[in-house]
Design a protein around this motif. Structure first.
Motif, short mmCIF file in Angstrom:
data_model
loop_
_atom_site.label_atom_id
_atom_site.label_comp_id
_atom_site.label_asym_id
_atom_site.label_seq_id
_atom_site.Cartn_x
_atom_site.Cartn_y
_atom_site.Cartn_z
N LEU A 40 36.99 24.31 42.13
CA LEU A 40 37.16 25.41 43.08
C LEU A 40 37.58 26.70 42.37
O LEU A 40 37.09 27.78 42.71
CB LEU A 40 38.19 25.03 44.14
CG LEU A 40 38.24 25.97 45.34
CD1 LEU A 40 36.93 25.92 46.13
CD2 LEU A 40 39.40 25.61 46.24
N ILE A 41 38.46 26.60 41.38
CA ILE A 41 38.88 27.80 40.64
C ILE A 41 37.68 28.44 39.95
O ILE A 41 37.56 29.66 39.91
CB ILE A 41 39.98 27.45 39.61
CG1 ILE A 41 41.29 27.09 40.32
CG2 ILE A 41 40.21 28.61 38.64
CD1 ILE A 41 42.35 26.52 39.41
N SER A 42 36.77 27.63 39.44
CA SER A 42 35.60 28.17 38.72
C SER A 42 34.55 28.74 39.67
O SER A 42 33.60 29.36 39.23
CB SER A 42 34.99 27.10 37.82
OG SER A 42 34.42 26.07 38.60
N THR A 43 34.75 28.55 40.98
CA THR A 43 33.86 29.12 41.99
C THR A 43 34.40 30.49 42.39
O THR A 43 35.59 30.62 42.66
CB THR A 43 33.80 28.20 43.23
OG1 THR A 43 33.40 26.91 42.81
CG2 THR A 43 32.82 28.73 44.25
N ASP A 44 33.54 31.47 42.43
CA ASP A 44 33.92 32.85 42.78
C ASP A 44 35.09 33.32 41.91
O ASP A 44 36.19 33.57 42.38
CB ASP A 44 34.27 32.97 44.27
CG ASP A 44 34.30 34.43 44.72
OD1 ASP A 44 34.17 35.35 43.87
OD2 ASP A 44 34.47 34.66 45.93
N THR A 45 34.81 33.45 40.62
CA THR A 45 35.85 33.80 39.66
C THR A 45 36.42 35.20 39.86
O THR A 45 37.47 35.52 39.32
CB THR A 45 35.33 33.66 38.21
OG1 THR A 45 34.17 34.47 38.06
CG2 THR A 45 35.01 32.21 37.88
N ASN A 48 39.90 35.29 40.81
CA ASN A 48 40.89 34.95 39.78
C ASN A 48 41.33 36.17 38.96
O ASN A 48 42.29 36.08 38.21
CB ASN A 48 40.33 33.91 38.81
CG ASN A 48 39.83 32.67 39.51
OD1 ASN A 48 40.18 32.40 40.64
ND2 ASN A 48 39.00 31.92 38.83
N GLU A 49 40.61 37.29 39.07
CA GLU A 49 40.89 38.45 38.22
C GLU A 49 42.33 38.91 38.35
O GLU A 49 42.83 39.08 39.45
CB GLU A 49 39.95 39.61 38.59
CG GLU A 49 38.63 39.51 37.88
CD GLU A 49 37.77 40.74 38.12
OE1 GLU A 49 38.31 41.86 38.16
OE2 GLU A 49 36.56 40.54 38.29
N LYS A 106 49.04 38.43 44.82
CA LYS A 106 48.96 38.80 43.40
C LYS A 106 48.41 37.66 42.56
O LYS A 106 48.13 37.83 41.39
CB LYS A 106 50.34 39.20 42.89
CG LYS A 106 50.88 40.48 43.51
CD LYS A 106 52.25 40.80 42.96
CE LYS A 106 52.79 42.07 43.60
NZ LYS A 106 54.15 42.37 43.12
N GLY A 107 48.27 36.52 43.15
CA GLY A 107 47.72 35.34 42.49
C GLY A 107 46.79 34.62 43.45
O GLY A 107 46.32 35.20 44.42
N ILE A 108 46.54 33.35 43.17
CA ILE A 108 45.71 32.57 44.08
C ILE A 108 46.50 31.41 44.65
O ILE A 108 47.37 30.84 43.99
CB ILE A 108 44.40 32.06 43.41
CG1 ILE A 108 44.68 31.19 42.20
CG2 ILE A 108 43.49 33.22 43.07
CD1 ILE A 108 43.44 30.54 41.61
N LEU A 109 46.19 31.11 45.88
CA LEU A 109 46.80 29.98 46.59
C LEU A 109 45.75 28.89 46.69
O LEU A 109 44.68 29.11 47.25
CB LEU A 109 47.25 30.42 47.98
CG LEU A 109 47.74 29.31 48.93
CD1 LEU A 109 48.97 28.61 48.37
CD2 LEU A 109 48.02 29.88 50.31
N GLU A 134 39.57 38.79 52.91
CA GLU A 134 38.16 38.89 52.53
C GLU A 134 37.91 38.25 51.16
O GLU A 134 36.92 38.55 50.50
CB GLU A 134 37.70 40.35 52.52
CG GLU A 134 37.76 41.00 53.89
CD GLU A 134 36.88 40.31 54.92
OE1 GLU A 134 35.74 39.92 54.59
OE2 GLU A 134 37.35 40.14 56.07
N GLY A 135 38.79 37.41 50.74
CA GLY A 135 38.66 36.73 49.46
C GLY A 135 39.21 35.32 49.54
O GLY A 135 40.29 35.03 49.02
N ALA A 136 38.48 34.47 50.22
CA ALA A 136 38.91 33.08 50.39
C ALA A 136 37.69 32.19 50.50
O ALA A 136 36.62 32.63 50.90
CB ALA A 136 39.77 32.95 51.64
#
Length: 161
Positions: A40-45, A48-49, A106-109, A134-136
């Motif tokens: 999942l992390i590698s999807t829509d990188t 992760n920026e 500021k990070g990802i959940l 808009e980023g999930a």
């Protein structure tokens, strides 16, 4: 004669101890969850920026031991070199870990929502990744245990925004 019996007894004790204490990746629940989260992390990188952290929100009903959770946390920390939290979205907001707009983190959940063991060699895990409204995204990831390790068999997106 005693020497031969001692060697045989030592061999049998060693074999029994390996059977009790040895564990394969197939039986460690942390490993398939780690593989699903990594997928999942590698999807829509783009999500992760410049992430400052990863927060893991494990559903309370999951059969994960503390050692499994620690293994996942250690892996993610070493791979991404960011702080690892175990906070929900609401807790991240309360801790001030969001941007000016509280809907952007500021990070990802990462959330493991549920799992379904299909057989000893197959497991389906529903996971989600959130950075902003808009980023999930979320997905159902099916894993198969082959050649001594867990591998992604299918990755079915269930929601993207």
């Amino acid at each position: 004669m005693y020497f031969i019996l001692s060697v045989v007894a030592l061999f049998l004790l060693s074999a029994c101890a390996d059977g009790v204490t040895g564990s394969s990746q197939q039986n460690e629940l942390g490993e398939p969850y780690r593989v699903a989260l990594e997928e999942l992390i590698s999807t829509d990188t783009a999500l992760n920026e410049n992430m400052e952290y990863i927060s893991l929100d494990f559903d309370k009903g999951l059969p994960l031991k503390d050692s499994d959770k620690k293994s996942i946390e250690d892996y993610l920390h070493s791979k991404y070199n960011v702080k690892i939290y175990n906070l929900t979205y609401e807790e991240l907001i309360e801790e001030g870990l969001s941007e000016q707009s509280e809907s952007t983190l500021k990070g990802i959940l990462l959330k493991i929502e549920k799992q379904e063991k299909q057989s000893d060699n197959n497991i389906a895990i529903e996971v989600s990744k959130y950075r902003a409204n808009e980023g999930a995204l979320s997905a159902k990831i099916t894993l198969t245990y082959e050649e001594g390790k867990w591998k992604v068999a299918t990755h079915t997106p269930t929601r993207e925004s």
